[in-house]
Scaffold this active site. Structure first.
Site, PDB file in Angstrom:
ATOM      1  N   CYS A 305       0.821  -1.204   0.000  1.00 30.49           N
ATOM      2  CA  CYS A 305       0.000   0.000   0.000  1.00 30.49           C
ATOM      3  C   CYS A 305       0.860   1.260   0.000  1.00 30.49           C
ATOM      4  CB  CYS A 305      -0.903  -0.013   1.235  1.00 30.49           C
ATOM      5  SG  CYS A 305      -2.108   1.325   1.246  1.00 30.49           S
ATOM      6  N   CYS A 307      -0.487   4.289   0.770  1.00 31.43           N
ATOM      7  CA  CYS A 307      -1.215   5.347   1.482  1.00 31.43           C
ATOM      8  C   CYS A 307      -0.317   5.985   2.533  1.00 31.43           C
ATOM      9  CB  CYS A 307      -2.470   4.766   2.132  1.00 31.43           C
ATOM     10  SG  CYS A 307      -2.179   3.994   3.728  1.00 31.43           S
TER      11      CYS A 307
HETATM   12 ZN   LIG Z   1      -2.090   1.758   3.479  1.00 28.31          ZN
END
Ligand SMILES: [Zn+2]
Ligand SMILES: CNc1nc2cc3c(=O)[nH]c(N)nc3c(CCO)c2[nH]1
Length: 373
Positions: A305, A307
């Site tokens: 990920c 993010c």
């Molecule tokens: Zn994440």
């Protein structure tokens, strides 16, 4: 380039399809997941953060915005795009579902629904016309028909009467809709899990004619098997060049199965609600970050990920934030969960385009069954 509202196909894999939704507020690749921005905000997220997760279109709610701050106020302030600073497309739900799940002292009749606000008890009334006018005042890119979503299970006769009321309301919504270049109104298919009633509902809506069609009346406790069976019976009847939107769905596994069955658009509160309750979505299922086992774990939530939470923080930090009831916890985890959902949709779209959806689906399902890293 014409900005007429339309969905254009790019690739197919079985009944699954990848394409583009062209709207007055920009183009969105499909399949697409719409973060829920109920009262003009995707809870715990700035709109820059929502954009950073890869979202292209967000959902707003007639019910919440009519109660607070009021549709006329939002219109006076320049519409919902300006109000929430989201230049991309916005789909607004029509309010009927929210009245039945949130409103108090609800009274449904053939003409509409009367209810008391869950905020201050004030009396309100929604009809097909009023819901359509409110969504116009909000300047919604995609306006949803005002419908009734019956609780399941229910006898076929009850489902039939409810669906036929929603179809009469759909005709009134279409008459009240103000057509604008690049804007759309979607009919909502009802009929519970009854294939013949679903077929009758599709016929009624396509006879009226809408820019897109939603499959409503599902994700209300019928279970995944009955939901998929209903999609199998319903989606093939929707005009092939129309966008299909499955309302209120769902888990990653739901999204995979519905994309395989030809659905293009989704909305669900799961990733945002889970973000506020310390539940993290990962490629290997979900994690409860309040669990003590994360207290000293220096790894990111997911190694796949990009993010903010995974780029800069550890599971231990998220664990601490939730244990300390710090506001940053829901902010970071909502961002992560929405990023996961958008990554999942991008992966499905890429697999449809490169002809590998069957292999990709098998890989996703195998991963979801595996233990956390
Ligand atoms: Zn994440
Ligand atoms: C969570 N499950 C769910 N099922 C739904 C079913 C419906 C439906 O049948 N009609 C309308 N207008 N909205 C619906 C919504 C809200 C979508 O965010 C639903 N949400």
């Amino acid at each position: 380039m014409s900005t007429a509202f339309r969905w254009t196909g790019q690739a197919r894999f079985g009944r699954a399809r990848a394409g583009h939704l062209h709207t007055a507020h920009g183009m969105v690749p499909t399949p697409t997941f719409m973060p829920v921005g109920t009262a003009g905000t995707v809870k715990a997220m700035t709109m820059d953060a929502v954009r950073a997760t890869g979202a292209g279109i967000v959902l707003g709610n007639t019910y919440h915005l009519m109660l607070r701050p009021g549709a006329e106020r939002v219109r006076a302030l320049g519409g919902l795009h300006r109000f929430m600073d989201w230049p991309g497309p916005i789909l607004t739900d029509s309010g009927g579902f929210q009245v039945m799940s949130l409103g108090a002292l609800r009274k449904l009749d053939q003409d509409g629904v009367t209810f008391s606000s869950h905020i201050d008890g004030a009396k309100h009334r929604l009809t097909p016309e009023r819901s359509t006018h409110i969504q116009h005042a909000l300047d919604a890119t995609i306006t949803m028909c005002f419908d009734e979503c019956p609780a399941l299970p229910a006898p076929p006769e009850t489902i039939a009467q409810s669906m036929r009321l929603s179809m009469r309301w759909a005709a009134r919504c279409r008459a009240a809709f103000v057509p604008r270049q690049g804007y759309a109104q979607y009919g909502i298919i009802q009929g519970g899990t009854e294939p013949d009633l679903r077929a009758e509902s599709v016929r009624a809506l396509t006879d009226i004619g809408f820019e897109g069609y939603a499959i409503g009346g599902l994700a209300v406790g019928e279970g995944q098997e009955l939901m998929f069976a209903t999609l199998d019976a319903t989606v093939p009847l929707i005009p092939d060049d129309s966008p299909r939107y499955l309302m209120g769905v769902g888990t990653p596994d739901d999204l995979l199965g519905a994309v395989e069955r030809g659905v293009d658009m989704f909305d669900c509160v799961m990733p945002t609600r889970a973000g506020r309750t310390a539940r993290a979505y990962t490629e290997r299922g979900t994690l409860n970050l309040r669990n003590a086992r994360h207290a000293g774990d220096t790894r990111p939530i997911s190694p796949h990920c990009d993010c903010l939470a995974c780029a800069r923080h550890s599971r231990a930090y998220l664990h601490h934030l939730f244990r300390a009831n710090e506001i940053l916890g829901p902010m970071l985890l909502t961002w992560h969960n929405l990023a996961y959902y958008q990554r999942l949709m991008r992966g499905l779209r890429a697999a449809i385009i490169d002809g590998s959806l069957d292999v990709h689906a098998a890989w996703l399902r195998a991963q979801w069954a595996m233990e956390d890293w």
